[in-house]
Write an enzyme that holds these catalytic residues in place. Structure first.
Site, PDB file in Angstrom:
ATOM      1  N   ARG A   1     -51.629  36.732  32.879  1.00 16.02           N
ATOM      2  CA  ARG A   1     -52.269  35.481  33.281  1.00 16.02           C
ATOM      3  C   ARG A   1     -51.270  34.512  33.908  1.00 16.02           C
ATOM      4  O   ARG A   1     -51.541  33.880  34.937  1.00 16.02           O
ATOM      5  CB  ARG A   1     -52.974  34.849  32.057  1.00 16.02           C
ATOM      6  CG  ARG A   1     -53.624  33.491  32.254  1.00 16.02           C
ATOM      7  CD  ARG A   1     -54.584  33.352  33.444  1.00 16.02           C
ATOM      8  NE  ARG A   1     -55.439  34.476  33.669  1.00 16.02           N
ATOM      9  CZ  ARG A   1     -55.837  34.880  34.882  1.00 16.02           C
ATOM     10  NH1 ARG A   1     -55.432  34.251  35.971  1.00 16.02           N
ATOM     11  NH2 ARG A   1     -56.602  35.932  35.005  1.00 16.02           N
TER      12      ARG A   1
ATOM     13  N   LYS B   1     -47.031  14.949  47.667  1.00 18.17           N
ATOM     14  CA  LYS B   1     -48.308  15.103  46.947  1.00 18.17           C
ATOM     15  C   LYS B   1     -48.398  16.491  46.323  1.00 18.17           C
ATOM     16  O   LYS B   1     -49.340  17.247  46.572  1.00 18.17           O
ATOM     17  CB  LYS B   1     -49.468  14.835  47.906  1.00 18.17           C
ATOM     18  CG  LYS B   1     -49.473  13.396  48.408  1.00 18.17           C
ATOM     19  CD  LYS B   1     -50.580  13.108  49.396  1.00 18.17           C
ATOM     20  CE  LYS B   1     -50.485  11.649  49.857  1.00 18.17           C
ATOM     21  NZ  LYS B   1     -51.456  11.309  50.926  1.00 18.17           N
TER      22      LYS B   1
ATOM     23  N   LYS C   1     -42.133   2.487  53.408  1.00 21.12           N
ATOM     24  CA  LYS C   1     -43.583   2.471  53.568  1.00 21.12           C
ATOM     25  C   LYS C   1     -44.077   1.030  53.655  1.00 21.12           C
ATOM     26  O   LYS C   1     -43.333   0.078  53.423  1.00 21.12           O
ATOM     27  CB  LYS C   1     -44.246   3.207  52.405  1.00 21.12           C
ATOM     28  CG  LYS C   1     -43.702   4.640  52.226  1.00 21.12           C
ATOM     29  CD  LYS C   1     -44.581   5.492  51.348  1.00 21.12           C
ATOM     30  CE  LYS C   1     -45.333   6.492  52.201  1.00 21.12           C
ATOM     31  NZ  LYS C   1     -46.225   7.353  51.404  1.00 21.12           N
TER      32      LYS C   1
ATOM     33  N   GLU D   1     -42.778   3.608  58.110  1.00 15.15           N
ATOM     34  CA  GLU D   1     -44.212   3.799  58.320  1.00 15.15           C
ATOM     35  C   GLU D   1     -44.753   2.675  59.197  1.00 15.15           C
ATOM     36  O   GLU D   1     -44.452   1.501  58.953  1.00 15.15           O
ATOM     37  CB  GLU D   1     -44.907   3.781  56.951  1.00 15.15           C
ATOM     38  CG  GLU D   1     -46.388   4.028  56.998  1.00 15.15           C
ATOM     39  CD  GLU D   1     -46.996   3.976  55.591  1.00 15.15           C
ATOM     40  OE1 GLU D   1     -46.740   4.888  54.795  1.00 15.15           O
ATOM     41  OE2 GLU D   1     -47.686   2.986  55.283  1.00 15.15           O
TER      42      GLU D   1
ATOM     43  N   ASP E   1     -49.055   6.261  60.908  1.00 16.15           N
ATOM     44  CA  ASP E   1     -49.970   6.555  59.818  1.00 16.15           C
ATOM     45  C   ASP E   1     -51.423   6.282  60.178  1.00 16.15           C
ATOM     46  O   ASP E   1     -51.774   5.175  60.611  1.00 16.15           O
ATOM     47  CB  ASP E   1     -49.587   5.714  58.588  1.00 16.15           C
ATOM     48  CG  ASP E   1     -50.282   6.227  57.340  1.00 16.15           C
ATOM     49  OD1 ASP E   1     -50.320   7.457  57.157  1.00 16.15           O
ATOM     50  OD2 ASP E   1     -50.786   5.392  56.557  1.00 16.15           O
TER      51      ASP E   1
END
Lengths: 274, 274, 274, 274, 274, 274
Positions: free
Chosen positions: E95, E130, E162, E192, E213
């Site tokens: 598994r 992510k 960002k 960004e 973006d």
């Protein structure tokens, strides 16, 4: 400095082991104490929050007041912090706190001397991977506190093609080409060179940064002229407080100094009980 | 040295992180290499098995042949070991192996200089708890390789009543008495003293070892005469290669030297690819 | 007891795993509860702070008030502590807290019986390395709470030359001599002996402590007379509550008892919800 | 027993710490030795592979040959295993190997006595969560080697509604109903009862297993008759080698015995060097 | 992939816990088995060495022969590897091996589809942060196996300013300026931007990479024209297999795709026993 | 969810590494910020306390107020929580918090769709061991939040005899018999079957739960009729949102769905700074 907690935990575990038998045998439970961390010589401070973490991990009841901040120039005799709480906790934390604080401040101090030596040139002092195993995060932080900057942190956050990679790849051009094709261009590609011929190859192959390893000042002069701003230049090897100014005057962009983290001297700090 | 595996694992994790992007980008899988560890200056070796562990943890297929042993005096240019295997594994292990080996040998070398300086006297050079956090086991081992001996390893394997314990207990006599009544006599009890009056108190209270802290050679002379073999004597503070012989000549039994582990210099060793 | 946090964390992880499905299924979130830890038999308490740590690790909102202290003699029916907080947290911590508290108090209780049995003689009851793997720090602490003292904690904080070391070294004298020359004299050197001949050898070789292993009371008498204060003596082997007084009466300094940590009985404590 | 590696590593770290100073001081490097593990009394063996793991973790060159298998009944004087290799490795592993083997075999032996006592009845001897913190996996394994079976391992692999859950839920019926609605029926639901009235409630609420806690043999008789096969029955409380047969004769399906893991006695095993 | 050992160890510990009771109950010790890993659909393979590690950690005696390599395109029905050894070991590893292999190959497969979709344009497909917590190293490796490249690995190996950093700093220009003055120029600085005005600001402030973006294809066209090679451009947001080609055709240098690691589908692989 | 602390610590360590160089470079120390977690689509929430743990581990001074609870159905645009504190802490925690929250809510949402699809039938939706390595505890929790129930957690908390165990044992009857004799009857015994013949064997051998693997609805109908309440029935294989209702209508007790944890889609959540 996300690593502080882990490093302090390990250091306390190593130093205390299962219990501090002397303190346990000689100090009555409940005895309170007050102590201060005092500079026994001038230096640049680094690690005051690490010292706080040492005492707080041992005993959440300890009060720790920092009077100085990291990156500050400290004079002999100045008090860095006050610590108040159970005498046992203060006695148990003393050695670990000093071991860390003295080393970190030693690195910051040495770095600040290199930075001062190149003042007015455009050269930036950077560190290397020649750090003490297990303490890299703290040592790189200490370099920043001394006014230096950090080169890559570990093998996966920067491409630095050294002589041996070149040998394994079969030449500077092919090594750079492979790196270009396999690594996203979010990263700069740096190549180590040993002479002007290699500098030329690296330049033609499109290196972003050219490491000029163990070159004389004269060679550095030529190399910087050859590169002429088409790539960043970094000098390394044979850098010490006597030579660093001459190296900086060649116009190199970066000077990497292994000594910052492998040949510093722990500064002298005492913890005095009142 | 049961700790080697853990320390090497931590050091590799710290240095490599998730992968070595340069090696991965520039060296074709399957490329084999051979390298040697070479002394660039004379020193006393310590850590050759630690270097082996670095390469074996990375890659069980690497062959590592040590040509020198720990505690051996090495000459400039001598080869310490051969390493053969995947070029990627050799390149990835290089920095960690050198970081450890250079520091450990630096400690052994400095220790051997102190030991040589007191040759012929009865004094034994011992280390302190002023070690690099996380590396104490390796550093204490290195001291032994340099001919020194180890003082207590951590706070629970020896009773050392320092000035601050005395203050918290309310006097040397009461501190010793408490330690006697709470600690099994399998352990010796050591007390720090700052002057002859304290030496006298410690002696009367039955200390096994009397630490003579920061005393001049003249004071040490008097203290040794006063103790007259009824306890062991240990000198500490202000010990360096210039002063250590004079201290030893006073007849103290032990001389503890913090510098062994906090002010050594990493020796110069290279890993040369063939 | 710097190890408490780690041991409790491990024990909770082991007992709870990913979640307590019974409590989660049957107890509504937000249900409050109050419980007390009650002695179901008389004993000497050890571990009350360990029990507190169990509940606080599970839930920082739990209130835990200790009514008794470690080393205190507890009567049947007495309440050791009150615990108040989320019913789920109390139910989840119950078993781990009891598993630790019952074992630790069992060791303290057994130790106190040995200590009482030798009252008035000069003999000190000490423990051994025959502890439960993973719990040594707590078990040695419990011995102290019961009035005993601790022998060395692990293999690196004391020199104890056993029969097999003697065999490997080639004799008691050579084994002691090697230890003398390799270990700093901050540590005492102890040697195991099996008969008077060996006691004599150990004495001549300058052992600090002579372990008299598995000797009859008559042999112990002779050995103590032979040693005559020139070294400490320690009896071991065949020590139980019936024999210990006779052994102590021979005048040995130390009696080491493996049973303290390998043959104790967990005392009976309940956690009663109100 | 996936946990063996972790437990042995922890135990060795705890016992050896940074190094075995006695062995290092007295035994020359390279000295070879051969030893055997010998039973000093009759018992049921458990843990022979754990002993092997101890020596192999210390030194991959040690040869360990097991002559007996776990679950086997051992006679006094029988040799359990031969061990051959570096004398230092054998000396360092001795205590940890014995500490584990003696405890595990103690549990297996006690379990086998309970199993023998109920032979011929249908009752199954099962363990509880009253295990030594950190060693549960080894202790539950030892119970199986002694012929017992394992009850749930931790709080998340079985639903056992105890008196305090019932109190928090507001009754046996509601507690069982909640468990039914929140837990997949892949798990059996067990409920603790203290008298026949509660047994009746549990039965009506559809419990799969009814725990009959601290009941007399007469009560157990009635309870078993009342349940009449509609649920499994488990007796607990006041179970010892004198009472267990009577309890089994009532016809209960399971008898859980905390003593298996909290009141066993370590068996006597020696490691004899040849 | 230095992290493999740690991740596999954790996964096995999580899945097996203390023992596999089914295998232990139903499979006789010593039973041998042979199984193959078979593709139930076409995909790009990643993780075959991770699968090997699973079985070898469980049992060093297992033989694992890989028939396919990572990055290879696999057809339905093809055999990826043979595994031979103790039936229990194969059953226990099944598994975990599949859980890892199916996810890793899922990522490689999805990445290869994005890479194919932009073939012929100069755009490079890169991943994001992510990723699944705990598995980043394996997931980033899988992206490479699928033909993508890796963006920065964690917060300390790249500067990506960002929107929220810009807000906290008080503007794009000041944010870039601060980064320039505090970070060594061995690293590129990425910013960004949300519209052309911000692109202009970033360009003037000297950004190395400009992240565009959530811009439409029309906006991307304008932005790429505006930048005109003076910085690298990276598109992000709203990227899927339908839109990616249009985005690539605008001439952006990089396209970052969160979906590679957060919206992949585990591919179907079976382990068939023979 | 005892595992939260460990998983969050690992995830933060993985994402941040030694420091967040962008935040450090661009955000002045002491800058405060306020942000909200906002749903960008409708979903079932799971993990809000995990998100809280992320920010609190980074910085004990952060205030986190949850406005929604796990298991709640969330509408697009709704605010899940407010977070207030140091801008650096909020920026550093953002990605890890979202990575966990989006995945957990994705699982809860998918589970709720399966649960809704079988509403009114008696079938219970349960999960499998096909979870993401390292995150099983969080994923199984998310299944519960979506209205599903948990099948066994790992290999030691349930007996599930699969096809390969049957093969190794030599038949269904012998496999069940062995399990019966080796495992205490506190656990149910489940057996995988592939056709009616095997269902019959399992029934005769006394299985508690019969897993009907990869059967058509027609076969399931027959199997359920055959079993007729004498055992629980569980359907698995080929279960998706289109087929699950038909499967449930056959009257099976449990439907296990691997897709819940291996084929969910992370939901869209943003962290918006104010």
């Amino acid at each position: 400095m996300f690593e502080i907690e882990r490093i302090v935990r390990l250091a306390l575990h190593e130093d205390i082991g299962q219990c501090d038998i002397t303190t346990q045998a000689t100090v009555e439970k409940g005895t309170q104490a007050r102590a201060e961390l005092v500079a026994k010589e001038p230096f640049v401070l680094a690690g005051i929050e690490v010292a706080r973490e040492v005492f707080l991990q041992l005993d959440g009841q300890v009060a720790f007041e920092a009077l100085k901040s990291d990156a500050e120039a400290i004079q002999k005799g100045e008090v860095l912090a006050w610590i108040k709480g159970g005498a046992g906790s203060l006695l148990q934390g003393e050695r670990v706190a000093l071991n860390l604080l003295q080393r970190m401040s030693g690195i910051a101090t040495l770095t600040s001397q290199f930075v001062a030596a190149v003042a007015g040139t455009g050269a930036v002092i950077v560190d290397t991977r020649k750090t003490t195993p297990g303490l890299r995060a703290l040592e790189k932080y200490s370099v920043r506190m001394g006014g230096g900057k950090n080169h890559r942190t570990s093998l996966y956050d920067g491409v630095l093609i050294k002589e041996n990679h070149v040998a394994a790849a079969g030449g500077i051009a092919v090594a750079i080409e492979r790196a270009r094709s396999r690594v996203a261009h979010v990263m700069k590609i740096e190549v180590e060179t040993r002479d002007l011929q290699e500098v030329r190859e690296a330049l033609e192959a499109g290196a972003d940064i050219i490491l000029l390893d163990n070159m004389s000042v004269a060679e550095l002069d030529e190399a910087v002229a050859l590169v002429d701003g088409r790539a960043l230049t970094e000098a390394s090897g044979g850098v010490n407080l006597e030579t660093v100014r001459g190296i900086a005057d060649t116009g190199v962009d970066l000077i990497s100094v292994g000594a910052l983290t492998h040949s510093f001297r722990a500064v002298d700090i005492s913890m005095l009980f009142q």
